[in-house]
Structures are given as structure tokens and as C-alpha cells.
Design a protein around this motif. Structure first.
Motif, PDB file in Angstrom:
ATOM      1  N   ALA A   1      33.209 -61.048 -38.083  1.00 15.66           N
ATOM      2  CA  ALA A   1      34.094 -59.882 -38.129  1.00 15.66           C
ATOM      3  C   ALA A   1      35.179 -60.051 -39.194  1.00 15.66           C
ATOM      4  CB  ALA A   1      34.730 -59.655 -36.760  1.00 15.66           C
ATOM      5  N   PHE A   2      35.723 -61.263 -39.348  1.00 13.55           N
ATOM      6  CA  PHE A   2      36.693 -61.486 -40.424  1.00 13.55           C
ATOM      7  C   PHE A   2      36.040 -61.286 -41.788  1.00 13.55           C
ATOM      8  CE2 PHE A   2      39.464 -63.850 -37.384  1.00 13.55           C
ATOM      9  CZ  PHE A   2      40.667 -63.235 -37.704  1.00 13.55           C
ATOM     10  N   GLY A   3      34.800 -61.730 -41.916  1.00  8.46           N
ATOM     11  CA  GLY A   3      34.092 -61.542 -43.178  1.00  8.46           C
ATOM     12  C   GLY A   3      33.871 -60.080 -43.497  1.00  8.46           C
ATOM     13  N   VAL A   4      33.489 -59.300 -42.499  1.00  4.55           N
ATOM     14  CA  VAL A   4      33.300 -57.860 -42.690  1.00  4.55           C
ATOM     15  C   VAL A   4      34.614 -57.204 -43.113  1.00  4.55           C
ATOM     16  CG1 VAL A   4      32.799 -55.694 -41.483  1.00  4.55           C
ATOM     17  CG2 VAL A   4      31.314 -57.682 -41.146  1.00  4.55           C
ATOM     18  N   ALA A   5      35.713 -57.585 -42.437  1.00  5.81           N
ATOM     19  CA  ALA A   5      37.014 -57.004 -42.769  1.00  5.81           C
ATOM     20  C   ALA A   5      37.447 -57.378 -44.183  1.00  5.81           C
ATOM     21  CB  ALA A   5      38.062 -57.462 -41.756  1.00  5.81           C
ATOM     22  N   ALA A   6      37.251 -58.640 -44.563  1.00  6.30           N
ATOM     23  CA  ALA A   6      37.642 -59.073 -45.907  1.00  6.30           C
ATOM     24  C   ALA A   6      36.826 -58.357 -46.977  1.00  6.30           C
ATOM     25  CB  ALA A   6      37.475 -60.585 -46.032  1.00  6.30           C
ATOM     26  N   THR A   7      35.524 -58.232 -46.743  1.00  4.97           N
ATOM     27  CA  THR A   7      34.665 -57.536 -47.706  1.00  4.97           C
ATOM     28  C   THR A   7      35.066 -56.072 -47.817  1.00  4.97           C
ATOM     29  OG1 THR A   7      32.846 -59.055 -47.236  1.00  4.97           O
ATOM     30  CG2 THR A   7      32.276 -56.973 -48.295  1.00  4.97           C
ATOM     31  N   ALA A   8      35.362 -55.447 -46.681  1.00  5.70           N
ATOM     32  CA  ALA A   8      35.809 -54.051 -46.697  1.00  5.70           C
ATOM     33  C   ALA A   8      37.116 -53.896 -47.467  1.00  5.70           C
ATOM     34  CB  ALA A   8      35.968 -53.544 -45.270  1.00  5.70           C
ATOM     35  N   GLY A   9      37.928 -54.952 -47.479  1.00 12.31           N
ATOM     36  CA  GLY A   9      39.194 -54.917 -48.207  1.00 12.31           C
ATOM     37  C   GLY A   9      39.069 -55.249 -49.673  1.00 12.31           C
ATOM     38  N   GLY A  10      37.845 -55.499 -50.145  1.00 10.97           N
ATOM     39  CA  GLY A  10      37.635 -55.738 -51.571  1.00 10.97           C
ATOM     40  C   GLY A  10      37.638 -57.188 -51.984  1.00 10.97           C
ATOM     41  N   ALA A  11      37.364 -58.105 -51.042  1.00 10.93           N
ATOM     42  CA  ALA A  11      37.306 -59.520 -51.406  1.00 10.93           C
ATOM     43  C   ALA A  11      36.233 -59.762 -52.463  1.00 10.93           C
ATOM     44  CB  ALA A  11      37.011 -60.373 -50.175  1.00 10.93           C
ATOM     45  N   LYS A  12      36.530 -60.677 -53.378  1.00  4.47           N
ATOM     46  CA  LYS A  12      35.588 -61.002 -54.453  1.00  4.47           C
ATOM     47  C   LYS A  12      34.395 -61.761 -53.899  1.00  4.47           C
ATOM     48  CE  LYS A  12      37.264 -63.822 -57.479  1.00  4.47           C
ATOM     49  NZ  LYS A  12      38.096 -64.336 -58.605  1.00  4.47           N
ATOM     50  N   ARG A  13      34.656 -62.643 -52.926  1.00  8.08           N
ATOM     51  CA  ARG A  13      33.587 -63.384 -52.272  1.00  8.08           C
ATOM     52  C   ARG A  13      34.060 -63.803 -50.889  1.00  8.08           C
ATOM     53  NH1 ARG A  13      31.440 -69.610 -52.845  1.00  8.08           N
ATOM     54  NH2 ARG A  13      29.608 -69.349 -51.516  1.00  8.08           N
ATOM     55  N   VAL A  14      33.141 -63.765 -49.916  1.00  6.89           N
ATOM     56  CA  VAL A  14      33.436 -64.265 -48.569  1.00  6.89           C
ATOM     57  C   VAL A  14      32.333 -65.222 -48.176  1.00  6.89           C
ATOM     58  CG1 VAL A  14      33.803 -63.694 -46.151  1.00  6.89           C
ATOM     59  CG2 VAL A  14      34.575 -62.099 -47.921  1.00  6.89           C
ATOM     60  N   LEU A  15      32.719 -66.448 -47.795  1.00  6.38           N
ATOM     61  CA  LEU A  15      31.780 -67.443 -47.296  1.00  6.38           C
ATOM     62  C   LEU A  15      32.011 -67.591 -45.798  1.00  6.38           C
ATOM     63  CD1 LEU A  15      29.638 -69.643 -47.716  1.00  6.38           C
ATOM     64  CD2 LEU A  15      31.488 -71.225 -48.300  1.00  6.38           C
ATOM     65  N   ASN A  16      30.984 -67.254 -44.993  1.00  6.81           N
ATOM     66  CA  ASN A  16      31.060 -67.337 -43.538  1.00  6.81           C
ATOM     67  C   ASN A  16      30.370 -68.613 -43.067  1.00  6.81           C
ATOM     68  OD1 ASN A  16      32.077 -64.455 -42.782  1.00  6.81           O
ATOM     69  ND2 ASN A  16      30.385 -64.082 -44.207  1.00  6.81           N
TER      70      ASN A  16
ATOM     71  N   GLY B   1      26.093 -61.659 -37.649  1.00  4.43           N
ATOM     72  CA  GLY B   1      27.092 -61.302 -38.656  1.00  4.43           C
ATOM     73  C   GLY B   1      26.483 -60.577 -39.844  1.00  4.43           C
ATOM     74  N   GLU B   2      25.292 -61.002 -40.263  1.00  3.03           N
ATOM     75  CA  GLU B   2      24.607 -60.306 -41.350  1.00  3.03           C
ATOM     76  C   GLU B   2      24.289 -58.869 -40.942  1.00  3.03           C
ATOM     77  OE1 GLU B   2      21.201 -62.519 -42.599  1.00  3.03           O
ATOM     78  OE2 GLU B   2      22.330 -64.375 -42.876  1.00  3.03           O
ATOM     79  N   GLU B   3      23.885 -58.679 -39.691  1.00  3.30           N
ATOM     80  CA  GLU B   3      23.638 -57.326 -39.185  1.00  3.30           C
ATOM     81  C   GLU B   3      24.913 -56.488 -39.241  1.00  3.30           C
ATOM     82  OE1 GLU B   3      22.127 -57.671 -35.243  1.00  3.30           O
ATOM     83  OE2 GLU B   3      20.321 -58.759 -35.845  1.00  3.30           O
ATOM     84  N   ASN B   4      26.042 -57.100 -38.881  1.00  2.86           N
ATOM     85  CA  ASN B   4      27.318 -56.379 -38.941  1.00  2.86           C
ATOM     86  C   ASN B   4      27.653 -55.972 -40.372  1.00  2.86           C
ATOM     87  OD1 ASN B   4      27.967 -56.306 -36.197  1.00  2.86           O
ATOM     88  ND2 ASN B   4      28.948 -58.319 -36.260  1.00  2.86           N
ATOM     89  N   ALA B   5      27.413 -56.866 -41.321  1.00  3.72           N
ATOM     90  CA  ALA B   5      27.683 -56.534 -42.722  1.00  3.72           C
ATOM     91  C   ALA B   5      26.833 -55.338 -43.164  1.00  3.72           C
ATOM     92  CB  ALA B   5      27.425 -57.742 -43.615  1.00  3.72           C
ATOM     93  N   ARG B   6      25.549 -55.392 -42.869  1.00  2.00           N
ATOM     94  CA  ARG B   6      24.656 -54.291 -43.264  1.00  2.00           C
ATOM     95  C   ARG B   6      25.065 -52.986 -42.579  1.00  2.00           C
ATOM     96  NH1 ARG B   6      20.697 -58.469 -42.253  1.00  2.00           N
ATOM     97  NH2 ARG B   6      19.990 -59.367 -44.238  1.00  2.00           N
ATOM     98  N   LEU B   7      25.503 -53.096 -41.341  1.00  2.00           N
ATOM     99  CA  LEU B   7      25.942 -51.920 -40.592  1.00  2.00           C
ATOM    100  C   LEU B   7      27.080 -51.201 -41.306  1.00  2.00           C
ATOM    101  CD1 LEU B   7      25.527 -50.419 -37.845  1.00  2.00           C
ATOM    102  CD2 LEU B   7      27.235 -51.971 -36.884  1.00  2.00           C
ATOM    103  N   ASN B   8      27.885 -51.965 -42.051  1.00  3.98           N
ATOM    104  CA  ASN B   8      29.024 -51.399 -42.787  1.00  3.98           C
ATOM    105  C   ASN B   8      28.709 -51.167 -44.263  1.00  3.98           C
ATOM    106  OD1 ASN B   8      31.534 -51.356 -40.875  1.00  3.98           O
ATOM    107  ND2 ASN B   8      30.416 -53.236 -40.378  1.00  3.98           N
ATOM    108  N   GLY B   9      27.424 -51.183 -44.612  1.00  2.00           N
ATOM    109  CA  GLY B   9      27.017 -50.910 -45.984  1.00  2.00           C
ATOM    110  C   GLY B   9      27.341 -52.016 -46.953  1.00  2.00           C
ATOM    111  N   GLN B  10      27.484 -53.249 -46.446  1.00  2.00           N
ATOM    112  CA  GLN B  10      27.846 -54.386 -47.298  1.00  2.00           C
ATOM    113  C   GLN B  10      26.607 -55.199 -47.657  1.00  2.00           C
ATOM    114  OE1 GLN B  10      30.817 -56.471 -44.992  1.00  2.00           O
ATOM    115  NE2 GLN B  10      32.280 -54.788 -45.109  1.00  2.00           N
ATOM    116  N   ALA B  11      26.536 -55.643 -48.903  1.00  2.00           N
ATOM    117  CA  ALA B  11      25.416 -56.468 -49.349  1.00  2.00           C
ATOM    118  C   ALA B  11      25.466 -57.824 -48.654  1.00  2.00           C
ATOM    119  CB  ALA B  11      25.470 -56.652 -50.859  1.00  2.00           C
ATOM    120  N   VAL B  12      24.297 -58.398 -48.395  1.00  2.00           N
ATOM    121  CA  VAL B  12      24.197 -59.685 -47.715  1.00  2.00           C
ATOM    122  C   VAL B  12      23.495 -60.691 -48.614  1.00  2.00           C
ATOM    123  CG1 VAL B  12      23.137 -60.924 -45.787  1.00  2.00           C
ATOM    124  CG2 VAL B  12      24.225 -58.705 -45.399  1.00  2.00           C
ATOM    125  N   ASP B  13      24.207 -61.796 -48.881  1.00  2.00           N
ATOM    126  CA  ASP B  13      23.621 -62.921 -49.604  1.00  2.00           C
ATOM    127  C   ASP B  13      23.552 -64.085 -48.630  1.00  2.00           C
ATOM    128  OD1 ASP B  13      23.076 -65.175 -51.147  1.00  2.00           O
ATOM    129  OD2 ASP B  13      24.250 -64.470 -52.864  1.00  2.00           O
TER     130      ASP B  13
END
Length: 328
Positions: free
Chosen positions: A166-181, A192-204
């Protein structure tokens, strides 16, 4: 052992009414509906996720008391479903009790709900109410996640003990350059990857690292990697194949390891949810660890749960303590 208070339905209705601003917030559907003694019902909490309520018991109730409590929750809140979690205070008890007795997979009241989406500050998260004691989102961190989202633009963020990220999703939504979970469990990182995709965030997949946090912090430090923000939100007690961690005993050691990968002028967000550990003592442990790492640091802010849905009785501190330490 104290009995359930009289006029329980009225107490539960009043507790819900006190959350009026949250009930009216279309961007948030997940928050604490009942917070124990502060809301008049000691040793019982209830978390609302959309129209599903998760009730947690922090003492042993009789069967009759459980029935009374669950019936009162349905009468006061009219939820779609109520799930029940029994949480013995001592960790050793957990190992000797069948998981299904502590966290039944089936709903205690209402219809079964296997998976659904709840919102927090406009972000979406998968919730699994019948899947163990933890259902996917720790609600006392809502304000801290909002703070991180507001700070994250252009920054690199390391999210330790990431759970469902959830912190990673929030940081990415805020425009973080990179988030390592990072978390010991691959299963929750996949959540967590499912949560990222749910918010339209790319998953590496390289940014979702399963393993012992202390081991990985050592590796990152040896490589000379650093991050603008390091979030350390460990469980109060945990055991991996290589490490045993107790927040009361070991937090300075964690702060030391984390400080070694905080960039100059970066921040360590040190979190602890151990009731009974005073905030000042916790802050001293964090700063001790920073000093051991050969860094200079100062506390630049303190965060914690929202007083709106996590009130505390007069004279008590919230269980959750969050100190933001800036390092030079």
C-alpha cells in the motif's frame, strides 16, 4: 474478565456517527468503525471496508457474548457481511491454535465475500476478508500513506516489510521515480502487484523483492544503493529462516541497517505499532540506530493514526508511532 457493555447497539451506532466525515468521503471506503475502549467497547475493534465489517476480539469472549456482539453489529451498522478475527495477545498462543478458529474463512454474519475492492484516499486495494488475520490493508496507516503520496514526486522510495504494498501504491501515485517493495512473503508481494495494476500502475517484478529484509538491506548497502525515502513498518514480532525480530528489542538494529541506504538529506520513516512502547522511547531507539550507522539524523515530523477513527482514551498514546527522521 469484563462483560460487554449494556446498550451495545446504541454504542455501536454512536461510534459510526462519530465517523461521519469519513462516511461522507467518496474517496475513502475503508476505515476503523470501532476502536475499543475509546469507543466504549474495550478489547473489540471493527474495521469497515465498503459494506463489509471485520470485527477483531482482543480477549476471549464466551459464545453467548460473541453472538450478542455480532447481532449488535448487524443491528447497528447493517453491513453486507461481518467477518470475525480472534487475536490472542501472546504470539505463542497463535502457534497453538488452529488458524480457522482464529480467523474463520466464512462470514460470521451475512453473505460470503471472497475478494472485493476498497478505496483509501482515491486509491484502490484488494481486500480478502476471510484470508487470515490480516485482510489486505492496515487502516491506521492511512494518514501516513497520504503524507508519503504528497511527498513522493520525483523521489526513490524503499518500502520495507511491504505486505500488500500500500505504501508503494501511494508513493507511485504521488509520482515517485522508483519504488522498491520488499517483504519476506512472495504471496503478499503478488497481492501488492495486483494492487498496483488495480490503480493503473506498471509492474516490474524486479521492484517486488521477496526475502529477509535485514539480508537485503546489507546487500543494498554493499552495492552502494540509496533511496530518498525508506519506509520501515515491521510487524512487532516476526521470524524468518534467518532472523527473529522484536520491535521492543531490535528496532535500533533495524534503524541502523535502514539508515545505511538512506540518501544524503533523505528520510527514514520509522513506524512501530507495539502498544506499550512509549513514543519517546521508540524515537530514541530509532535515533540510536541512525547514529550506529555513522549517520547524523534529526526527527523532522511525527505521524500516526487519524484521531477521527482511531481515538485513544484520555492519557493514553496511540499504539501506532511514526517518526520521520532526516539524515545528513
Amino acid at each position: 474478565m469484563s462483560a460487554l457493555p449494556p446498550r451495545l447497539v446504541d454504542l455501536l451506532r454512536a461510534s459510526r456517527a462519530r465517523r461521519g466525515p469519513l462516511l461522507a468521503d467518496s474517496a475513502t471506503s475503508a476505515f476503523r468503525l470501532l476502536n475499543g475502549a475509546a469507543d466504549g467497547v474495550p478489547d473489540v475493534t471493527a474495521d469497515l471496508f465498503g459494506d463489509v465489517v471485520v470485527v477483531s476480539l482482543y480477549r476471549d469472549l464466551t459464545d453467548a457474548e460473541e453472538v450478542t456482539l455480532l447481532d449488535a453489529a448487524v443491528a447497528a451498522w447493517t453491513p453486507r457481511s461481518v467477518y470475525l478475527k480472534r487475536r490472542p495477545r501472546e504470539a505463542r498462543v497463535l502457534a497453538n491454535v488452529a488458524k480457522d478458529a482464529l480467523a474463520p474463512e466464512s462470514a460470521a454474519r451475512g453473505e460470503p465475500v471472497e475478494d472485493f475492492v476498497a478505496k483509501e484516499n482515491g486509491l484502490s486495494f484488494h481486500i480478502h476478508p476471510g484470508q487470515g488475520l490480516s485482510v489486505g490493508l492496515y487502516l491506521d496507516m492511512r494518514d501516513t500513506r497520504a503524507w508519503l503520496q504528497a511527498q513522493a514526486s520525483g523521489l526513490t522510495v524503499l518500502n520495507l516489510f511491504a505486505y500488500t504494498c500500500a505504501f508503494g501504491v501511494a508513493a507511485t501515485a504521488g509520482g515517485a521515480k522508483r519504488v522498491l517493495n520488499m517483504d519476506a512473503s512472495r504471496r503478499v508481494l503478488e497481492w501488492g502487484e495486483e494492487n498496483a495494476r488495480l490503480n493503473g500502475q506498471a509492474v516490474d517484478r524486479y521492484d517486488y523483492v521477496a526475502g529477509d529484509v535485514f539480508d537485503w538491506l546489507g546487500r543494498l548497502a554493499k552495492k552502494g544503493e540509496s533511496f530518498d525515502v525508506v519506509v520501515a513498518d515491521p510487524p512487532s514480532f516476526s521470524t524468518t529462516k534467518t532472523t527473529r525480530f522484536s520491535a521492543a528489542r531490535d528496532y535500533a538494529r533495524l534503524a541502523e541497517a535502514a539508515a545505511k541506504v538512506v540518501a544524503p538529506r533523505g528520510r527514514l520513516v520509522a513506524c512501530c505499532n507495539l502498544a506499550g512502547l512509549p513514543s519517546r522511547r521508540f524515537e530514541a531507539m530509532v535515533l540510536e540506530g541512525v547514529t550506529r550507522a555513522g549517520r547524523n539524523g534529526k526527527t523532522v515530523g511525527s505521524l500516526g493514526p487519524s484521531g477521527l477513527d482511531f481515538p485513544t482514551p484520555p492519557g493514553e498514546e496511540p499504539a501506532l508511532k511514526v517518526h520521520v527522521v532526516q539524515l545528513r
